[in-house]
Design a protein around this motif. Sequence first.
Motif, mmCIF file in Angstrom:
data_model
loop_
_atom_site.group_PDB
_atom_site.id
_atom_site.type_symbol
_atom_site.label_atom_id
_atom_site.label_comp_id
_atom_site.label_asym_id
_atom_site.label_seq_id
_atom_site.Cartn_x
_atom_site.Cartn_y
_atom_site.Cartn_z
ATOM 1 N N GLU A 106 0.888 -1.508 0.117
ATOM 2 C CA GLU A 106 0.211 -0.078 0.086
ATOM 3 C C GLU A 106 0.539 1.331 -0.111
ATOM 4 O OE1 GLU A 106 -3.611 -0.052 0.658
ATOM 5 O OE2 GLU A 106 -3.717 1.281 2.814
ATOM 6 N N VAL A 107 1.684 1.454 0.562
ATOM 7 C CA VAL A 107 2.858 2.113 0.945
ATOM 8 C C VAL A 107 3.318 2.407 -0.458
ATOM 9 C CG1 VAL A 107 5.129 3.360 1.232
ATOM 10 C CG2 VAL A 107 3.357 2.536 3.140
ATOM 11 N N ASN A 108 3.889 0.934 -1.841
ATOM 12 C CA ASN A 108 4.228 1.948 -3.014
ATOM 13 C C ASN A 108 3.042 2.449 -3.664
ATOM 14 O OD1 ASN A 108 7.063 1.236 -2.365
ATOM 15 N ND2 ASN A 108 6.570 -0.725 -2.928
ATOM 16 N N SER A 109 1.743 1.798 -3.616
ATOM 17 C CA SER A 109 0.644 2.249 -4.226
ATOM 18 C C SER A 109 0.489 3.377 -3.865
ATOM 19 C CB SER A 109 -0.772 1.275 -3.702
ATOM 20 O OG SER A 109 -0.415 0.142 -3.931
ATOM 21 N N LEU A 110 1.417 4.862 -2.647
ATOM 22 C CA LEU A 110 1.091 5.395 -2.480
ATOM 23 C C LEU A 110 1.795 6.818 -3.579
ATOM 24 C CD1 LEU A 110 0.054 8.321 -1.108
ATOM 25 C CD2 LEU A 110 1.639 8.087 0.986
ATOM 26 N N LEU A 111 2.354 5.625 -3.723
ATOM 27 C CA LEU A 111 4.511 6.474 -4.270
ATOM 28 C C LEU A 111 4.525 6.608 -6.305
ATOM 29 C CD1 LEU A 111 7.041 7.188 -4.183
ATOM 30 C CD2 LEU A 111 7.690 4.801 -4.600
ATOM 31 N N ASP A 112 3.713 5.092 -6.344
ATOM 32 C CA ASP A 112 2.773 5.532 -8.274
ATOM 33 C C ASP A 112 2.014 6.134 -7.553
ATOM 34 O OD1 ASP A 112 4.557 2.777 -8.070
ATOM 35 O OD2 ASP A 112 2.632 1.317 -7.692
ATOM 36 N N ASN A 126 4.088 9.777 -8.267
ATOM 37 C CA ASN A 126 4.015 9.645 -9.825
ATOM 38 C C ASN A 126 4.625 9.831 -10.721
ATOM 39 O OD1 ASN A 126 7.525 8.967 -8.387
ATOM 40 N ND2 ASN A 126 7.490 6.896 -8.076
ATOM 41 N N GLU A 127 2.632 8.930 -10.336
ATOM 42 C CA GLU A 127 1.557 8.976 -11.884
ATOM 43 C C GLU A 127 1.555 10.593 -12.258
ATOM 44 O OE1 GLU A 127 -2.465 7.559 -12.747
ATOM 45 O OE2 GLU A 127 -1.025 6.007 -12.100
ATOM 46 N N ASN A 128 0.792 11.335 -10.933
ATOM 47 C CA ASN A 128 0.565 13.044 -10.990
ATOM 48 C C ASN A 128 1.947 13.495 -10.488
ATOM 49 O OD1 ASN A 128 -0.689 15.306 -11.135
ATOM 50 N ND2 ASN A 128 -2.570 14.471 -10.737
ATOM 51 N N TYR A 162 10.028 7.470 4.038
ATOM 52 C CA TYR A 162 10.266 7.109 2.677
ATOM 53 C C TYR A 162 9.798 7.755 1.381
ATOM 54 C CZ TYR A 162 8.784 3.023 0.021
ATOM 55 O OH TYR A 162 9.373 1.302 -0.988
ATOM 56 N N MET A 163 8.892 7.798 1.001
ATOM 57 C CA MET A 163 8.400 8.521 -0.034
ATOM 58 C C MET A 163 10.113 9.089 -0.693
ATOM 59 S SD MET A 163 5.511 7.989 -1.417
ATOM 60 C CE MET A 163 5.167 6.656 0.148
ATOM 61 N N LEU A 164 10.091 10.138 0.138
ATOM 62 C CA LEU A 164 11.437 11.654 -0.406
ATOM 63 C C LEU A 164 13.109 10.201 -0.632
ATOM 64 C CD1 LEU A 164 11.677 13.734 2.642
ATOM 65 C CD2 LEU A 164 9.960 13.672 0.805
ATOM 66 N N SER A 165 13.035 9.137 0.226
ATOM 67 C CA SER A 165 13.829 8.173 -0.353
ATOM 68 C C SER A 165 14.069 7.372 -1.710
ATOM 69 C CB SER A 165 13.974 6.931 1.075
ATOM 70 O OG SER A 165 13.101 6.079 0.048
ATOM 71 N N LYS A 166 12.160 7.827 -1.852
ATOM 72 C CA LYS A 166 11.925 7.488 -3.016
ATOM 73 C C LYS A 166 12.055 8.420 -4.436
ATOM 74 C CE LYS A 166 12.153 2.870 -2.334
ATOM 75 N NZ LYS A 166 13.130 1.883 -2.846
ATOM 76 N N GLY A 167 12.459 9.482 -4.164
ATOM 77 C CA GLY A 167 12.918 10.495 -4.873
ATOM 78 C C GLY A 167 11.493 11.530 -5.151
#
Length: 413
Positions: A303-309, A312-314, A370-375
């Motif tokens: 679910e955390v990666n779903s938020l990241l997606d 990133n999508e928008n 976590y989001m910041l660590s992914k850019g």
Amino acid sequence: MNLKLFALVGIFLLGVLAEPTNAARLEQGPTDDDRPNYVVIGAFRMYKNAIRFTDHAHKDLKMDVKFELNPYRKLYYVYVLSTDDQTLAINEAKRLREQSEFRDTWVYFGTLGKNAADGGNVVGQDIHPVTSQELVEVNKVDAEVKNETTVDSASQTVTNALPNTTNSDATEEKMKSLDDASGKNFLFKVYRATDNAAIDGDVNAIDTEKTRKIGTYKANVPVKLPNSKLKQVSFVCEVFGYRKVQRDVDYNNPEAEGITKDENGSTVVPFELVRLQKGDIAVMYNVYFFKDAAIMRPESRYEVNSLLDMLNENPKYKIRLHGHTNGGATGKVISMAKDSQNFFSLNDTKDGFGSAKQLSQERADIIRKYMLSKGVDPSRIEIKAWGGKRPIHDKHSPRAQENVRVEVEILED
């Protein structure tokens, strides 16, 4: 003699107090006892039946399940989760009882398979997740079922099916009743509005007249709904990152805009999902935290990666993460150590002490980190801590764990 008597009484009381009750263990979370907790959805005497039931869960329900022998009851236990944290197991068992066809799910505290056989005389415990009481019998129908497989017509799953027969052909024939459960075939087509791409998710079926949940069904795979005098049904699809969609249909005459029949005769109900928009608030129901910790459990990754997606999508998305706890007490707060990247592990942590608001702040913040660590740009994510000020349920409710949550508010889209 009196001294000896008092000494014996003291030893007895020490033994009683030293062994926590099931209810106490639920409050403690992980314990020093290294035996795991299994979330069990079925139990079978025959190996073949356990295999068929497991295959059904794998193929039809897309569930990751396993089974092992409980040598004390001489039953094969089919389980969906094994964890050292009993609180997590209890909450997952409650969720399955409420939101799936497995309404008799329970928790087994102990060891299974070879480990159980090697464990000496340490017998495990079967625990009812709602009452926290030990189950004397895990299947009360078992004594009455003779050479039969029972099928729950309301949920199309084998329940309490523990046949004693040694006639493999008869057993095989009876097990086929799992595939022939009466009802109507549906296919819930869940897809993204922007590009028609299929989306993984679940659809809840609600009996509108009785305002009760019928079951939860996987999207994009054929499923069968019971025909237990249903009339009006509401199908609700809620996938994290997308707006909730509800379709109301007549069960016996399911005709509405977009509803069709496929080549197999299944009624296809489409769910066109659009992303969350400004002002929307979504609960991260599948993000879990370790006890007293601002550290996510491994099962939170999806679910955390779903938020990241979604972010990133928008690139225009700006969000606010709202942190909540169950109650407002102060206490121990476990945090990630400085410069650590262990977002989903208790390795490399530091212990502290703080308020419920501080804990909720840190839990929301670890998702942000976590989001910041992914850019993700830091300016796109704000934090708001509530502590226990906005509970969903009473803090002593059986569903109180749902108060521990992080919500995502869309500020800009």
